[in-house]
Enzyme design. Structure first.
Site, PDB file in Angstrom:
ATOM      1  N   HIS A  19       7.249 -34.529  47.257  1.00 60.02           N
ATOM      2  CA  HIS A  19       8.281 -33.776  46.534  1.00 60.02           C
ATOM      3  C   HIS A  19       7.579 -32.595  45.850  1.00 60.02           C
ATOM      4  CE1 HIS A  19      11.154 -33.016  43.241  1.00 60.02           C
ATOM      5  NE2 HIS A  19      12.048 -33.755  43.879  1.00 60.02           N
ATOM      6  N   ASP A  35       3.304 -41.197  42.603  1.00 62.12           N
ATOM      7  CA  ASP A  35       4.636 -40.714  42.245  1.00 62.12           C
ATOM      8  C   ASP A  35       5.611 -41.827  42.628  1.00 62.12           C
ATOM      9  OD1 ASP A  35       7.164 -39.672  42.179  1.00 62.12           O
ATOM     10  OD2 ASP A  35       6.727 -37.902  43.399  1.00 62.12           O
ATOM     11  N   GLN A  46      10.885 -42.439  43.352  1.00 61.66           N
ATOM     12  CA  GLN A  46      11.824 -43.050  44.294  1.00 61.66           C
ATOM     13  C   GLN A  46      11.654 -44.554  44.333  1.00 61.66           C
ATOM     14  OE1 GLN A  46      14.645 -42.324  45.720  1.00 61.66           O
ATOM     15  NE2 GLN A  46      14.127 -40.303  45.010  1.00 61.66           N
ATOM     16  N   LYS A  70      16.612 -42.300  37.740  1.00 65.34           N
ATOM     17  CA  LYS A  70      16.673 -42.853  39.103  1.00 65.34           C
ATOM     18  C   LYS A  70      16.605 -44.376  39.096  1.00 65.34           C
ATOM     19  CE  LYS A  70      14.323 -38.927  41.303  1.00 65.34           C
ATOM     20  NZ  LYS A  70      15.258 -38.021  41.951  1.00 65.34           N
TER      21      LYS A  70
END
Lengths: 415, 148
Positions: free
Chosen positions: A131, A208, A211, A234
Site C-alpha cells: 500500500h 503492515d 488488512q 479496519k
C-alpha cells in the site's frame, strides 16, 4: 437471487449482522450489500455504545488532572493499552503506542527510527504489493538519509518471490517493511519466514497489519517482528486511532516523532527531557474515546474468535471465487494459494468505475480504483480493479447479489 | 437494471467512439489525465482563422469519460473558438449541477444526456476530463491537464 444455504456455517451470520446497525439502512432503496471492509469496516453496537457512553457520561482528559473523571478516563485508556497488548500478544504494554492509524504508525518508524538508524548505502526492503502507506514513508526516509529502497518482486498470482530474498537480503539491509495481507490482492504473505530470514541478516522487520488485523490472529512474539502497525477503523473500531507495536528495546533507542504536551518529563527553556516509551511517542491529547472504542472493538473480535472468523471468511472466499470464476470475461487479480477476504477483478471492456457506479445503484458497495497500490496495478497492467472485500457480517447471499449484478453490468454493456 | 447515467447513447459512444485517433497537422492539443482512476485522453484540434476544422481524441478510461470525449468531438465540429469555450462553460456548469439544461436555453443539444452525471459527484471528473483538455488546448495555457 440464488438461494443459498448457510446452515453449515459455524458462525451465525444473522446474529453478527444484527450487531451492525448500518446494515439495516437501505442504499438507493435496496438492502445494503457492504463489500468494502478492506477500506473500512462497519461498526458493531458495543463499539457505538462505548463511544456514546464515554462521551456522554465518563468523559475527561487523560494523564493530566487529579480529579476523578480524569483518573477514570486514564484508567480506561490504559486498560485499552492492555487489551491491545493481549490482542497481538505483545510482551508488555510499554510496547504499544497509540497513533492516528497505520499510516501514522509507519511514518513514526520511518521518521524516528529511520533518521537515526539509516545511513548512506543502507537498504530498506519493501515488497512489490505494498500500500502507498508502506512505500512513500520509506521513499522519503531513503531520500533523507541516502539509503536505497529495494523491492521484493511477486509473481502473476500475487505471491512474493521469497527465493529473491537470498540476494535482496544482505548485510546492508536495515529494515524489511512488508504487508501481512495485501489490501489489493488478498495475498497472505509468509511473514514468519521473512522475519526469520531478515533477522538472520541482522535486519529489522516491520509488518503492515492494517488488512490482517481484523481477519487473522497476530502474535508478535511468535513472529518476532520488530514493529507492527494497524488501524482501529479496519477492525470494527473508530477512525482516527491506530497502533504501533515496537520491541521496547528498539523503541527506547528512538527519538520523539512529534513533540509537545504529554510526551515530556521536564521542560525548561534551555532543554527538554522526554518521557519514557510509549508516552514519548504520544504528543498531545490523544483520541481518548476512540482509543477506548478500539478496546471495545478488539473485545468484540475476541468474543467471536479468530477461528470462527477465519472459517467463515474462508467459506465466503471460496464461494465468491467459484461464483466469479464462472463469469465470462472476468479476470481475478490476485490468485495466491494463500489468500484471505479479498476478491479483486477486472471485466473485459468495462472500466472499474463504471462497475462501481452501477453496482452502487443495486445497493452493492465495492471499491473501484487503484486501492492506494499503484505499483501493484502497474504490475498487473491495469489502471484500476473492482474489489469486493469480505468481513464477518457478509453472507453467501451478498456474493450471490454481487455475481448477479456483475452479470447485469455485462448485459448492459453488451446491449 | 436501468440507470439514468448509462443510457444507450453513452454505451454506444463507449463501444464505438467517434473521431478517435491522433490528428495529423493539429494546431492545438492537450493531454488530460486523472491519476486517481486512470482516465487518460489526448485531445487534438485543427484550427484555422479561429474556426475549428477538426477535433479528435485518443486514450482510455471509463464509459462516461470515453462517451463524453466522443460526443464532444462531434459537437465541436464547425464551431469557432469562442463558441467552443462557451460550450465548455455550459457543459461544465451542467455536470457540476449549476445549470439546469432542461429549463435553460443552451447550445448543449445531445450533450444534455450528461446532465445525469450531476447525481454522481465522484463521476463528474470523468465526464469533464476531455472538456478540460480541450479548453486548456484552446486557451494554450499548458499541454497537460489533470482532474482529481
Amino acid at each position: 437471487m440464488t438461494a443459498s444455504t448457510t446452515t453449515n456455517d459455524p458462525l451465525s451470520v444473522e446474529e453478527i449482522r444484527s450487531d451492525f446497525p448500518s446494515l439495516t439502512v437501505p442504499m438507493h432503496g435496496k438492502p445494503l450489500v457492504y463489500l468494502d471492509s478492506a477500506a473500512t469496516t462497519l461498526k458493531p453496537r458495543p463499539v457505538l455504545e462505548t463511544i456514546q457512553e464515554f462521551y456522554g457520561h465518563r468523559y475527561g482528559t487523560v494523564r493530566r488532572a487529579v480529579y476523578g473523571l480524569s483518573e477514570q478516563a486514564t484508567a480506561a485508556f490504559e486498560r485499552t493499552r492492555k487489551t491491545v497488548t493481549r490482542f497481538i500478544n505483545a510482551p508488555t504494554s510499554r510496547s504499544i503506542v497509540f497513533t492516528k492509524g497505520t499510516t501514522e504508525s509507519i511514518n513514526l518508524v520511518a521518521s524516528s527510527w529511520g533518521k537515526t538508524h539509516l545511513r548512506p548505502g543502507d537498504e530498506v526492503l519493501i515488497s512489490a504489493m505494498e500500500h502507498h502507506a508502506n512505500i512513500v514513508p520509506w521513499q522519503l526516509a531513503c531520500e533523507a538519509t541516502g539509503a536505497q529502497l529495494r523491492i521484493l518482486p511477486m509473481n502473476s498470482s500475487g505471491e512474493l518471490l521469497t527465493e529473491e530474498l537470498d540476494t535482496l537480503l544482505n548485510k546492508r539491509t536495515r529494515l524489511v517493511a512488508v504487508t501481512g495481507l495485501s489490501n489489493a490482492l488478498g495475498t497472505i504473505n509468509p511473514i514468519q519466514e521473512i522475519c526469520s530470514r531478515a533477522h538472520a541478516q541482522g535486519s529489522l522487520v516491520l509488518i503492515d497489519a492494517a488488512q490482517m488485523a481484523g481477519h487473522m490472529a497476530i502474535d508478535v512474539q511468535a513472529l518476532d517482528c520488530d514493529f507492527l502497525a494497524f488501524s482501529g477503523h479496519k477492525v470494527f473500531g473508530p477512525c482516527g486511532v491506530g497502533v504501533l507495536y515496537g520491541k521496547p528495546e528498539i523503541l527506547e533507542t528512538m527519538p520523539p516523532y512529534q513533540s509537545g504536551g504529554d510526551m515530556i518529563r521536564e521542560v525548561t527553556f534551555e532543554k527538554t527531557t522526554f518521557a519514557d516509551i510509549p508516552v514519548r511517542f504520544e504528543a498531545g491529547t490523544p483520541a481518548i474515546v476512540e482509543v477506548i472504542g478500539l478496546g471495545s472493538a478488539l473485545e468484540y473480535i475476541h468474543s467471536i474468535g479468530f477461528e470462527q472468523i477465519g472459517a467463515h471468511e474462508k467459506d465466503l472466499l471460496r464461494y465468491g471465487t467459484d461464483l466469479l470464476e464462472q463469469i465470462p470475461k472476468l479476470r481475478l487479480i490476485g490468485t495466491a494459494a494463500h489468500k484471505s477476504s479479498i476478491l479483486a477483478f477486472i471485466l473485459e471492456d468495462v472500466h472499474a468505475h463504471d462497475i462501481g457506479t452501477i453496482l452502487d445503484q443495486a445497493g452493492i458497495a465495492i471499491r473501484a480504483g487503484h486501492h492506494c497500490a499503484q505499483p501493484t496495478m502497474k504490475f498487473f497492467g491495469v489502471a484500476a480493479t473492482s474489489r469486493a472485500s469480505l468481513s464477518i457480517y457478509n453472507s453467501r447471499e451478498d456474493l450471490d447479489a454481487l455475481a448477479l449484478a456483475i452479470d447485469e453490468v455485462i448485459t448492459l454493456f453488451r446491449s | 437494471m436501468s440507470f439514468d447515467l448509462y443510457q444507450q447513447v453513452i454505451l454506444d459512444h463507449n463501444r464505438k467512439p467517434r473521431n478517435c485517433g491522433a490528428l495529423e497537422g493539429h494546431t492545438h492539443t492537450c493531454h488530460g489525465h486523472n491519476p486517481l482512476c486512470g482516465d487518460d485522453y489526448t485531445v487534438y484540434l485543427k484550427v484555422t482563422n479561429e474556426q475549428i476544422e477538426q477535433v479528435t481524441f485518443e486514450g482510455n478510461g471509463c464509459a462516461i469519460s470515453k462517451a463524453s470525449a466522443s460526443m464532444m468531438t462531434q459537437s465541436l465540429q464547425g464551431k469557432n473558438i469562442d463558441q467552443a469555450q462557451a460550450l465548455f462553460e455550459e457543459f461544465h456548469q451542467m455536470v457540476l449541477g449549476n445549470l439546469d439544461a432542461e429549463s435553460t436555453e443552451t447550445q448543449l443539444g445531445k450533450l444534455k444526456i450528461f446532465q445525469g452525471v450531476r447525481a454522481f459527484p465522484s463521476r463528474v471528473k470523468c465526464a469533464s476530463l476531455s472538456w478540460h483538455a480541450m479548453h486548456t488546448a484552446l486557451t494554450q495555457k499548458e499541454d497537460e491537464v489533470s482532474t482529481e
